[in-house]
Motif scaffolding. Structure first.
Motif, PDB file in Angstrom:
ATOM      1  N   PRO A 143      41.498  39.876  30.616  1.00  0.00           N
ATOM      2  CA  PRO A 143      40.282  40.354  31.286  1.00  0.00           C
ATOM      3  C   PRO A 143      40.337  39.974  32.767  1.00  0.00           C
ATOM      4  CG  PRO A 143      39.755  39.016  29.345  1.00  0.00           C
ATOM      5  CD  PRO A 143      41.223  38.912  29.570  1.00  0.00           C
ATOM      6  N   ALA A 144      39.641  40.705  33.596  1.00  0.00           N
ATOM      7  CA  ALA A 144      39.661  40.480  35.041  1.00  0.00           C
ATOM      8  C   ALA A 144      39.278  39.051  35.402  1.00  0.00           C
ATOM      9  CB  ALA A 144      38.727  41.465  35.734  1.00  0.00           C
ATOM     10  N   LYS A 145      38.304  38.487  34.716  1.00  0.00           N
ATOM     11  CA  LYS A 145      37.862  37.118  35.006  1.00  0.00           C
ATOM     12  C   LYS A 145      39.000  36.127  34.789  1.00  0.00           C
ATOM     13  CE  LYS A 145      34.261  33.786  33.876  1.00  0.00           C
ATOM     14  NZ  LYS A 145      33.070  33.510  33.070  1.00  0.00           N
ATOM     15  N   PHE A 146      39.774  36.319  33.724  1.00  0.00           N
ATOM     16  CA  PHE A 146      40.884  35.404  33.464  1.00  0.00           C
ATOM     17  C   PHE A 146      42.044  35.669  34.427  1.00  0.00           C
ATOM     18  CE2 PHE A 146      44.540  33.696  31.075  1.00  0.00           C
ATOM     19  CZ  PHE A 146      44.130  32.370  31.065  1.00  0.00           C
ATOM     20  N   LYS A 187      41.706  36.401  37.476  1.00  0.00           N
ATOM     21  CA  LYS A 187      41.315  35.663  38.683  1.00  0.00           C
ATOM     22  C   LYS A 187      41.638  34.183  38.540  1.00  0.00           C
ATOM     23  CE  LYS A 187      37.633  38.778  40.102  1.00  0.00           C
ATOM     24  NZ  LYS A 187      36.205  38.968  40.304  1.00  0.00           N
ATOM     25  N   GLN A 188      41.439  33.632  37.348  1.00  0.00           N
ATOM     26  CA  GLN A 188      41.761  32.224  37.111  1.00  0.00           C
ATOM     27  C   GLN A 188      43.274  31.994  37.230  1.00  0.00           C
ATOM     28  OE1 GLN A 188      38.820  32.230  33.518  1.00  0.00           O
ATOM     29  NE2 GLN A 188      39.600  30.144  33.737  1.00  0.00           N
ATOM     30  N   ARG A 213      44.242  32.089  40.865  1.00  0.00           N
ATOM     31  CA  ARG A 213      43.817  30.865  41.548  1.00  0.00           C
ATOM     32  C   ARG A 213      44.801  29.731  41.277  1.00  0.00           C
ATOM     33  NH1 ARG A 213      41.790  26.769  39.482  1.00  0.00           N
ATOM     34  NH2 ARG A 213      40.980  27.795  37.624  1.00  0.00           N
ATOM     35  N   VAL A 249      44.536  37.827  43.646  1.00  0.00           N
ATOM     36  CA  VAL A 249      44.503  38.531  42.361  1.00  0.00           C
ATOM     37  C   VAL A 249      45.067  39.942  42.507  1.00  0.00           C
ATOM     38  CG1 VAL A 249      42.141  39.415  42.507  1.00  0.00           C
ATOM     39  CG2 VAL A 249      43.121  38.905  40.273  1.00  0.00           C
TER      40      VAL A 249
END
Length: 111
Positions: A56-59, A61-62, A65, A71
């Motif tokens: 998923p996009a949120k992961f 990004k993690q 980081r 990203v």
């Protein structure tokens, strides 16, 4: 109702592996640093790198980081642009502005 399968692009996996190797991190360590449980981290990162799954996009990004990359780099299918992103991410703000100025001047020459 018929389910449609999402096409997974190999670009994300290739870029993830490139960034992970650049950071000198094994798959399991990357996964743990990004928030995965240790027991499944290696397998999950392996699936992302092998284009079996896309996070998923949120992961994503993690992961970016932890790896110290933008990203957008993970999704970039142009090798030269991806290299520019990596260079840009390590530049100072002054250098970034100078790169932008140079880029605009070069672009203006093509008009």
């Amino acid at each position: 109702m018929r389910q449609t399968s999402k096409t997974i692009s190999p670009t994300f996996g290739r870029r993830l592996r490139q960034a992970r190797l650049r950071a000198d991190l094994p798959q399991d360590r990357l996964g743990v640093l990004a928030g995965l449980e240790e027991s499944s981290s290696s397998a999950r990162i392996s699936r992302y790198e092998g284009a079996v799954h896309e996070p998923p996009a949120k992961f994503a990004k993690q992961l970016a980081r932890v790896l110290g990359v933008p990203v957008a780099f993970l999704y970039c299918d142009d090798d030269r642009l991806a290299d520019i992103m990596l260079s840009y991410s390590s530049m100072s703000e002054v250098q970034r502005q100078e790169l932008l100025n140079i880029s605009k001047r070069l672009s203006d020459l093509n008009l």
